[in-house]
Design an enzyme around this catalytic site. Structure first.
Site, PDB file in Angstrom:
ATOM      1  N   LYS A 195       0.879  -1.184   0.000  1.00 23.19           N
ATOM      2  CA  LYS A 195       0.000   0.000   0.000  1.00 23.19           C
ATOM      3  C   LYS A 195       0.911   1.226   0.000  1.00 23.19           C
ATOM      4  O   LYS A 195       1.427   1.635   1.027  1.00 23.19           O
ATOM      5  CB  LYS A 195      -0.878  -0.020   1.260  1.00 23.19           C
ATOM      6  N   GLU A 271      10.422   1.628  10.186  1.00 22.65           N
ATOM      7  CA  GLU A 271      11.412   2.684   9.935  1.00 22.65           C
ATOM      8  C   GLU A 271      10.644   3.996  10.011  1.00 22.65           C
ATOM      9  O   GLU A 271       9.840   4.308   9.130  1.00 22.65           O
ATOM     10  CB  GLU A 271      12.062   2.480   8.567  1.00 22.65           C
ATOM     11  N   CYS A 305      14.036  11.004   5.770  1.00 22.55           N
ATOM     12  CA  CYS A 305      13.997  10.749   7.214  1.00 22.55           C
ATOM     13  C   CYS A 305      15.362  10.949   7.857  1.00 22.55           C
ATOM     14  O   CYS A 305      15.462  11.156   9.050  1.00 22.55           O
ATOM     15  CB  CYS A 305      13.518   9.331   7.461  1.00 22.55           C
ATOM     16  N   GLU A 407      10.090  16.669  14.583  1.00 18.38           N
ATOM     17  CA  GLU A 407      10.456  16.470  13.176  1.00 18.38           C
ATOM     18  C   GLU A 407       9.615  17.402  12.304  1.00 18.38           C
ATOM     19  O   GLU A 407       8.394  17.422  12.400  1.00 18.38           O
ATOM     20  CB  GLU A 407      10.186  15.014  12.767  1.00 18.38           C
TER      21      GLU A 407
HETATM   22  P1  NAD Z   1       2.678   8.646   7.147  1.00 19.98           P
HETATM   23  O1  NAD Z   1       2.946   7.868   8.378  1.00 19.98           O
HETATM   24  O2  NAD Z   1       1.677   9.740   7.199  1.00 19.98           O
HETATM   25  O3  NAD Z   1       2.181   7.696   5.981  1.00 19.98           O
HETATM   26  C1  NAD Z   1       2.929   6.581   5.588  1.00 19.98           C
HETATM   27  C2  NAD Z   1       1.997   5.535   5.035  1.00 19.98           C
HETATM   28  O4  NAD Z   1       1.153   5.053   6.070  1.00 19.98           O
HETATM   29  C3  NAD Z   1       1.084   6.028   3.930  1.00 19.98           C
HETATM   30  O5  NAD Z   1       1.011   5.009   2.947  1.00 19.98           O
HETATM   31  C4  NAD Z   1      -0.244   6.203   4.639  1.00 19.98           C
HETATM   32  O6  NAD Z   1      -1.361   6.071   3.801  1.00 19.98           O
HETATM   33  C5  NAD Z   1      -0.203   5.075   5.641  1.00 19.98           C
HETATM   34  N1  NAD Z   1      -1.033   5.243   6.827  1.00 19.98           N
HETATM   35  C6  NAD Z   1      -1.335   6.396   7.478  1.00 19.98           C
HETATM   36  N2  NAD Z   1      -2.112   6.134   8.555  1.00 19.98           N
HETATM   37  C7  NAD Z   1      -2.303   4.795   8.584  1.00 19.98           C
HETATM   38  C8  NAD Z   1      -3.009   3.909   9.444  1.00 19.98           C
HETATM   39  N3  NAD Z   1      -3.669   4.360  10.517  1.00 19.98           N
HETATM   40  N4  NAD Z   1      -2.991   2.585   9.181  1.00 19.98           N
HETATM   41  C9  NAD Z   1      -2.299   2.115   8.129  1.00 19.98           C
HETATM   42  N5  NAD Z   1      -1.632   2.900   7.261  1.00 19.98           N
HETATM   43  C10 NAD Z   1      -1.619   4.220   7.493  1.00 19.98           C
HETATM   44  O7  NAD Z   1       4.085   9.171   6.645  1.00 19.98           O
HETATM   45  P2  NAD Z   1       4.375  10.117   5.424  1.00 19.98           P
HETATM   46  O8  NAD Z   1       3.869  11.476   5.764  1.00 19.98           O
HETATM   47  O9  NAD Z   1       3.912   9.457   4.182  1.00 19.98           O
HETATM   48  O10 NAD Z   1       5.982  10.128   5.398  1.00 19.98           O
HETATM   49  C11 NAD Z   1       6.759  11.009   6.133  1.00 19.98           C
HETATM   50  C12 NAD Z   1       7.235  10.336   7.406  1.00 19.98           C
HETATM   51  O11 NAD Z   1       7.915   9.122   7.102  1.00 19.98           O
HETATM   52  C13 NAD Z   1       8.254  11.156   8.173  1.00 19.98           C
HETATM   53  O12 NAD Z   1       7.968  11.064   9.547  1.00 19.98           O
HETATM   54  C14 NAD Z   1       9.564  10.466   7.875  1.00 19.98           C
HETATM   55  O13 NAD Z   1      10.583  10.670   8.831  1.00 19.98           O
HETATM   56  C15 NAD Z   1       9.146   9.055   7.797  1.00 19.98           C
HETATM   57  N6  NAD Z   1      10.117   8.253   7.045  1.00 19.98           N
HETATM   58  C16 NAD Z   1      10.956   7.410   7.720  1.00 19.98           C
HETATM   59  C17 NAD Z   1      11.908   6.665   7.027  1.00 19.98           C
HETATM   60  C18 NAD Z   1      12.882   5.736   7.728  1.00 19.98           C
HETATM   61  O14 NAD Z   1      13.528   4.944   7.053  1.00 19.98           O
HETATM   62  N7  NAD Z   1      13.013   5.798   9.034  1.00 19.98           N
HETATM   63  C19 NAD Z   1      11.968   6.757   5.662  1.00 19.98           C
HETATM   64  C20 NAD Z   1      11.109   7.626   5.008  1.00 19.98           C
HETATM   65  C21 NAD Z   1      10.171   8.366   5.717  1.00 19.98           C
HETATM   66  C1  6OH Z   2      14.218   8.005   4.478  1.00 19.08           C
HETATM   67  O1  6OH Z   2      13.559   8.909   4.015  1.00 19.08           O
HETATM   68  C2  6OH Z   2      15.234   7.301   3.766  1.00 19.08           C
HETATM   69  C3  6OH Z   2      15.391   5.990   3.953  1.00 19.08           C
HETATM   70  C4  6OH Z   2      16.372   5.295   3.215  1.00 19.08           C
HETATM   71  C5  6OH Z   2      16.426   3.949   3.175  1.00 19.08           C
HETATM   72  O2  6OH Z   2      15.552   3.169   3.774  1.00 19.08           O
HETATM   73  C6  6OH Z   2      17.472   3.283   2.430  1.00 19.08           C
HETATM   74  O3  6OH Z   2      17.435   2.055   2.377  1.00 19.08           O
HETATM   75  O4  6OH Z   2      18.361   3.954   1.891  1.00 19.08           O
END
Ligand code: NAD
Ligand code: 6OH
Length: 503
Positions: A195, A271, A305, A407
């Site tokens: 998804k 993550e 992230c 963040e």
């Molecule tokens: P988000 O959590 O809003 O959404 C991520 C996904 O989760 C989307 O597909 C969304 O539709 C789904 N989702 C939302 N609520 C849900 C629920 N209740 N049940 C199931 N699915 C649900 O995140 P975003 O805004 O898309 O992305 C930004 C965030 O992602 C930032 O906090 C960023 O730091 C984090 N991020 C972390 C990493 C990492 O590797 N640690 C990598 C990329 C992004």
């Molecule tokens: C977050 O936004 C970036 C994550 C990166 C990875 O998970 C990767 O494998 O490089």
């Protein structure tokens, strides 16, 4: 035609053709419409580039059912080498359709074409190749055990698929992060229901086409589009027949998914967010550090992230460093994503821009000195309907300020000074997150001393976001649960059955 010309003309054609495009889910080897349409918006100018169809509960259930059947079919009978060969063919098909993938990613995210071509799409192919290689060479644990009756036993672990893996991903690096999970899950013999973010449905749909073209058996890769709560995301996470959930996104969403997985006690790999520190010592290679930090703060408009939102600089070079990073911020080119010379794209959405701008306002209330930025550019063209914000640098905030603790996920950092190594470590660790840190110094003894003291999952020294896909990747605290990468991915995406044979 050169690759860059080919990419550029595909991007332009895609943007012209795409409003008519309808992106469906892919279930059991077929593209199937969902219960209603939702727009896929280009954040560069607010135009609708496609429509996706949202999966309802029945379609998600069909996807999970198909994924279970596929485990017992042709896919389940494939040997490791055949699976790995199929994954290499997937990588080749991604490369064959490189320009289309770049075009779709640029249209969905607004990220500069140069970035999608250099980072997102090549990494998608690499993810399949690396895990194809790893699964072919992965060993198992074995122990020779002496028994009390003077005989022996041989213990060895057998790696088995975990089953149907639910994969939910965000919008910032859509294809990279999706394939980072799909590839190891498939390498281990699982089937998946993915998804992608509602903001970025296009490259996941292209990936479904690639799976189809490559002859991946029906039900192995299933795609459902939609939102989180009361939509495809929630239907997937609470589905009782999903055997494991892997998620990348916000920490708050991780908490909701964990609750949904609790009743059936399913493993999760998370993550999540970050509020990453960069620690700059006075003995750093100044020019290289400024270049490195300009990437670490502003890459993908700060929507990675791993981006550094807190920069700590040793006092003797503080002023000089602030000034140098300010020049870098001012040198960024906020252009059309399709323009090769653009180095700063828009944020992902109007909603996210409101969030980032609210922090730009809050920083002033919290007493920040705005070194540069803090507002919105004016373009005098359709980009004014887009989601651009100025790259921004603050100084002068207290460590307890919300802008230093929360963040933001935009092109922004706060820079503070420090006087000792101990103070720098304490400042860097003063956060509930713990994803990544970077240390900038030419003193390698110091680097070895400081790096292990960072309370994070990943510490870079004199570099940032330098990836070797065999290494553990993940965070501590609010930044996640577990590690993926290399054997860590193989361990999450498989079950080990220990066989003990007495002889
Ligand atoms: P988000 O959590 O809003 O959404 C991520 C996904 O989760 C989307 O597909 C969304 O539709 C789904 N989702 C939302 N609520 C849900 C629920 N209740 N049940 C199931 N699915 C649900 O995140 P975003 O805004 O898309 O992305 C930004 C965030 O992602 C930032 O906090 C960023 O730091 C984090 N991020 C972390 C990493 C990492 O590797 N640690 C990598 C990329 C992004
Ligand atoms: C977050 O936004 C970036 C994550 C990166 C990875 O998970 C990767 O494998 O490089």
């Amino acid at each position: 035609m050169s690759l860059s010309k080919q990419i550029s003309s595909t991007v332009h054609r895609t943007l012209q053709e795409s409003p008519a495009k309808l992106l469906h889910g892919y279930v059991d080897g077929r593209f199937v419409p969902g219960r209603r349409e939702f727009p896929d918006v280009n954040p560069a100018d607010g135009s609708v580039v496609a429509k996706a169809t949202e999966a309802g509960e029945e379609l998600v259930d069909a996807a999970v059912g198909a994924a279970h059947r596929a485990l017992k079919g042709e896919w389940g009978r494939l040997g490791v080498r055949e699976r790995a060969a199929m994954m290499c063919r997937i990588a080749e098909r991604i490369e064959a359709r490189f320009a289309e993938f770049v075009a779709a990613e640029v249209a969905d995210t607004g990220k500069p074409i140069s970035l999608a071509s250099r980072l997102d799409v090549p990494r998608a192919a690499a993810n399949f190749r690396v895990f194809a290689d790893l699964i072919k060479t992965a060993g198992v644990e074995a122990f020779h055990t002496e028994t009390t009756d003077g005989r022996s036993a041989l213990n060895y672990a057998v790696r088995k698929p975990i089953g149907v893996v639910g994969i939910i991903t965000p919008w910032n690096l859509p294809l990279l992060l999706l394939t980072w999970k799909v590839a190891p899950a498939m390498a281990c013999g699982n089937t998946v229901v993915v998804k992608p973010s509602e903001e970025t449905p296009a490259t996941a749909t292209l990936l479904a086409e690639v799976m189809h073209e490559t002859g991946v058996p029906p039900g192995v890769f299933n795609l459902v589009h939609g939102f989180g709560p009361d939509s495809a995301g929630e239907f997937l996470t609470r589905h009782p027949d999903v055997n494991a959930m892997t998620f990348t996104g916000e920490s708050r969403t991780g908490a909701a998914i964990m609750r949904a997985c609790a009743p059936n006690v399913r493993p999760v790999s998370f993550e999540l967010g970050g509020k990453n520190a960069a620690v700059v010592f006075a003995d750093c290679d100044f020019a290289a550090t400024v270049d490195g930090l300009a990437e670490a703060v502003f890459l993908n408009t700060g929507q990675v992230c791993l981006c550094a939102e807190r920069v700590y600089v040793e006092r003797p070079i503080f002023e000089q460093f602030v000034d140098a990073l300010k020049q870098k911020a001012r040198g960024l080119r906020a252009g059309w994503p399709t323009d090769e010379s653009t180095t700063l794209g828009p944020l992902i959405s109007k909603e996210h821009r409101e969030k980032v701008l609210s922090y730009y306002g809050l920083a002033r209330e919290e007493g920040a000195t705005v070194v540069t930025g803090g507002g919105v550019q004016g373009f005098g063209d359709a980009r004014d309907n887009g989601c651009y914000v100025e790259p921004t640098i603050w100084t002068g905030l207290k460590e307890s300020a919300r802008c230093v603790q929360e963040e933001i996920f935009g092109p922004v950092c706060h820079i503070a000074s420090f006087d000792s190594e101990e103070e720098a470590i304490a400042l860097a660790n003063d956060t509930r997150y713990g994803l990544a840190a970077s240390i900038w110094t030419t003193n390698l003894q110091r680097a070895h001393r400081v790096a292990p003291q960072m309370d994070v999952g990943i510490t870079w020294v004199n570099c940032w976001f330098l990836r070797d896909l065999r290494t553990p990747f993940g965070g501590v605290g609010l930044s996640g649960i577990g590690r993926e990468g290399g054997v860590h991915s193989l361990n999450f995406y498989s079950e080990l059955n220990n066989v003990c044979i007495k002889f």
